[in-house]
Design a protein around this motif. Structure first.
Motif, PDB file in Angstrom:
ATOM      1  N   VAL A   1       0.846  -1.182   0.000  1.00 55.19           N
ATOM      2  CA  VAL A   1       0.000   0.000   0.000  1.00 55.19           C
ATOM      3  C   VAL A   1       0.887   1.238   0.000  1.00 55.19           C
ATOM      4  O   VAL A   1       2.060   1.179   0.344  1.00 55.19           O
TER       5      VAL A   1
ATOM      6  N   HIS B   1       0.868   5.820   0.587  1.00 54.91           N
ATOM      7  CA  HIS B   1       0.147   6.974   1.122  1.00 54.91           C
ATOM      8  C   HIS B   1       0.929   8.234   0.815  1.00 54.91           C
ATOM      9  O   HIS B   1       2.147   8.293   1.027  1.00 54.91           O
TER      10      HIS B   1
ATOM     11  N   LYS C   1      -3.986  11.234   0.150  1.00 53.94           N
ATOM     12  CA  LYS C   1      -4.546  10.077  -0.547  1.00 53.94           C
ATOM     13  C   LYS C   1      -3.633   8.862  -0.383  1.00 53.94           C
ATOM     14  O   LYS C   1      -2.442   8.990  -0.114  1.00 53.94           O
TER      15      LYS C   1
ATOM     16  N   GLY D   1      -3.653   4.087  -0.932  1.00 55.03           N
ATOM     17  CA  GLY D   1      -4.370   2.891  -1.354  1.00 55.03           C
ATOM     18  C   GLY D   1      -3.431   1.830  -1.867  1.00 55.03           C
ATOM     19  O   GLY D   1      -2.255   1.789  -1.513  1.00 55.03           O
ATOM     20  N   ASP D   2      -3.949   0.970  -2.756  1.00 58.71           N
ATOM     21  CA  ASP D   2      -3.140  -0.113  -3.305  1.00 58.71           C
ATOM     22  C   ASP D   2      -2.676   0.262  -4.714  1.00 58.71           C
ATOM     23  O   ASP D   2      -2.799   1.410  -5.151  1.00 58.71           O
TER      24      ASP D   2
ATOM     25  N   ASP E   1      -5.428   1.650  -6.967  1.00 61.32           N
ATOM     26  CA  ASP E   1      -5.758   3.038  -6.632  1.00 61.32           C
ATOM     27  C   ASP E   1      -4.719   3.992  -7.217  1.00 61.32           C
ATOM     28  O   ASP E   1      -5.057   5.062  -7.738  1.00 61.32           O
TER      29      ASP E   1
ATOM     30  N   LYS F   1     -13.105  -4.527  -8.115  1.00 60.42           N
ATOM     31  CA  LYS F   1     -12.390  -4.218  -6.879  1.00 60.42           C
ATOM     32  C   LYS F   1     -13.167  -4.736  -5.688  1.00 60.42           C
ATOM     33  O   LYS F   1     -14.330  -4.411  -5.498  1.00 60.42           O
TER      34      LYS F   1
ATOM     35  N   GLU G   1     -14.599  -5.010  -2.146  1.00 60.89           N
ATOM     36  CA  GLU G   1     -14.887  -4.073  -1.074  1.00 60.89           C
ATOM     37  C   GLU G   1     -14.479  -4.699   0.253  1.00 60.89           C
ATOM     38  O   GLU G   1     -14.944  -5.765   0.621  1.00 60.89           O
TER      39      GLU G   1
ATOM     40  N   THR H   1     -12.890  -3.568   4.426  1.00 59.76           N
ATOM     41  CA  THR H   1     -12.464  -2.554   5.386  1.00 59.76           C
ATOM     42  C   THR H   1     -11.134  -2.926   6.021  1.00 59.76           C
ATOM     43  O   THR H   1     -10.643  -2.201   6.874  1.00 59.76           O
TER      44      THR H   1
ATOM     45  N   LYS I   1      -8.499  -0.280   5.771  1.00 55.77           N
ATOM     46  CA  LYS I   1      -8.892   1.051   6.212  1.00 55.77           C
ATOM     47  C   LYS I   1      -8.685   1.184   7.713  1.00 55.77           C
ATOM     48  O   LYS I   1      -8.839   0.234   8.464  1.00 55.77           O
TER      49      LYS I   1
ATOM     50  N   SER J   1     -10.644   8.455   8.294  1.00 50.54           N
ATOM     51  CA  SER J   1     -11.679   9.178   7.558  1.00 50.54           C
ATOM     52  C   SER J   1     -12.770   9.650   8.522  1.00 50.54           C
ATOM     53  O   SER J   1     -13.020   9.005   9.545  1.00 50.54           O
TER      54      SER J   1
END
Length: 273
Positions: free
Chosen positions: A15, A17, A23, A25-26, A29, A77, A79, A81, A84, A152
Motif C-alpha cells: 500500500v 500513502h 490520498k 491505497g493499493d 488506486d 475491486k 470491497e 475494510t 482502512k 476518515s
C-alpha cells in the motif's frame, strides 16, 4: 536542509500513502489516480503491454479450485475494510510511550492534553494506540514514534479564539509548537487553522479570507513555500509569511526541538511568534 519525503510505500502490505495530498491505497488506486481513469480503463491500458506482463487482475489458480467459482472478475475491486483505519476508542492521553514522544517533540503535556487524545484503531487486523488530533468532521490525524496516518473523514481543524486574525499550519505538531512558544502570552491566541494536508490549502481560502490578517506558518519545504507564494499573490496585504521565525528549519516544531535545551537554560522563550 534535508526534506522528509511525503510519499510512503509499505512493501509488506503493498500500500502507499501521499501525506501531501492525503490520498493512499493499493496499486490499482495508484494506477487510476496517476492515469486519471477508471479501473476498467486501467485494465485496458495495461493489457496493451504484451511484451512484458507485470500486473494481473486475476488471482493465481489454486489447486482444487480450477472452476474459478470464487475468483474475482477482471477489474472488479473487492470491497473490504481490512485496509482502512477503523477508530475503536479515544480517551485522555495516558500511555507512557505516547507521553514520552510528545515530550521528545518539545510539547508540554498540558498543551498536548488540551488538544489531543489517545486513540485506539484497527488496521489490517492489528490494533494500534497512537496520539489523535481531531478534525472538524470527526476524523483523526494519527501519530506515534513509528506511525503516521489519518482516519476518515479527512478535514481541517479550526480553533476559534474569537480574534480578527488566523494562523495557518500544515500539521498539528506545528500548531502545538505555536501554542508552546506563546504559552505565557496574556492576550488570546489568534484563531488557528490546521490544514492536516496541503490539499486543503486552496479549498480553505474562503475561510482564511474572513479574517483581516492570515499568518502563514507553513513548512519550509517546496510544497509549503509554494503555498505561501500562492497566497502572497492572492493578497500580499492580508497574507503574512511568518516562516522566517524558524528559518533554517523545516517547520516550527523542528525549530522548537532544536532550541528546547537553550530555552530551558536561558529565558529565550520570551521570543514570541
Amino acid at each position: 536542509m534535508k526534506e522528509r519525503a511525503s510519499f510512503k510505500i509499505n512493501r509488506k502490505l503493498n500500500v502507499w500513502h501521499d501525506h501531501g495530498s492525503g490520498k493512499g491505497g493499493d496499486l490499482i488506486d495508484f494506477g487510476t489516480l496517476y492515469h486519471n481513469c477508471s479501473v476498467s480503463d486501467l485494465q485496458e491500458r495495461l493489457s496493451g503491454y504484451h511484451a512484458r506482463p507485470v500486473l494481473s487482475f486475476h488471482p493465481p489458480t489454486v489447486p482444487g479450485n480450477l472452476s474459478g467459482a470464487n475468483s474475482r472478475l477482471a477489474g472488479e475491486k473487492k470491497e473490504t475494510t481490512e485496509g482502512k483505519i477503523v477508530v475503536l476508542d479515544s480517551r485522555p492521553l495516558v500511555a507512557k510511550d505516547l507521553l514520552d514522544y510528545i515530550e521528545k517533540r518539545g510539547i508540554p503535556l498540558e498543551i498536548a492534553g488540551r488538544f489531543c487524545k489517545e486513540v485506539d484503531f484497527l488496521l489490517y487486523g492489528k490494533k494500534l494506540t497512537v496520539i489523535g488530533f481531531q478534525n472538524n468532521s470527526g476524523g483523526y490525524e494519527l501519530r506515534s514514534e513509528n506511525f503516521k496516518g489519518s482516519s476518515s473523514p479527512k478535514d481541517v481543524t479550526f480553533i476559534d479564539n474569537r480574534t480578527d486574525d488566523v494562523a495557518v499550519f500544515e500539521g498539528f505538531f506545528s500548531f502545538l509548537s505555536f501554542c508552546t512558544v506563546n504559552k505565557n502570552l496574556t492576550a488570546p491566541l489568534s484563531n488557528c487553522l490546521v490544514l492536516n494536508s496541503l490539499s486543503f490549502f486552496e479549498k480553505s481560502r474562503s475561510l482564511m479570507e474572513q479574517y483581516k490578517q492570515v499568518h502563514l506558518i507553513l513548512d519550509r519545504d517546496n510544497a509549503g513555500m509554494n503555498c505561501t507564494k500562492q497566497a502572497l499573490q492572492w493578497d500580499a496585504n492580508r497574507y503574512i509569511d511568518r516562516s522566517d521565525f524558524y528559518r533554517n528549519h523545516k517547520d516550527l516544531n523542528q525549530w522548537l526541538i532544536h532550541h528546547r535545551q537553550s530555552q530551558e537554560q536561558k529565558p529565550r522563550i520570551g521570543r514570541k511568534l
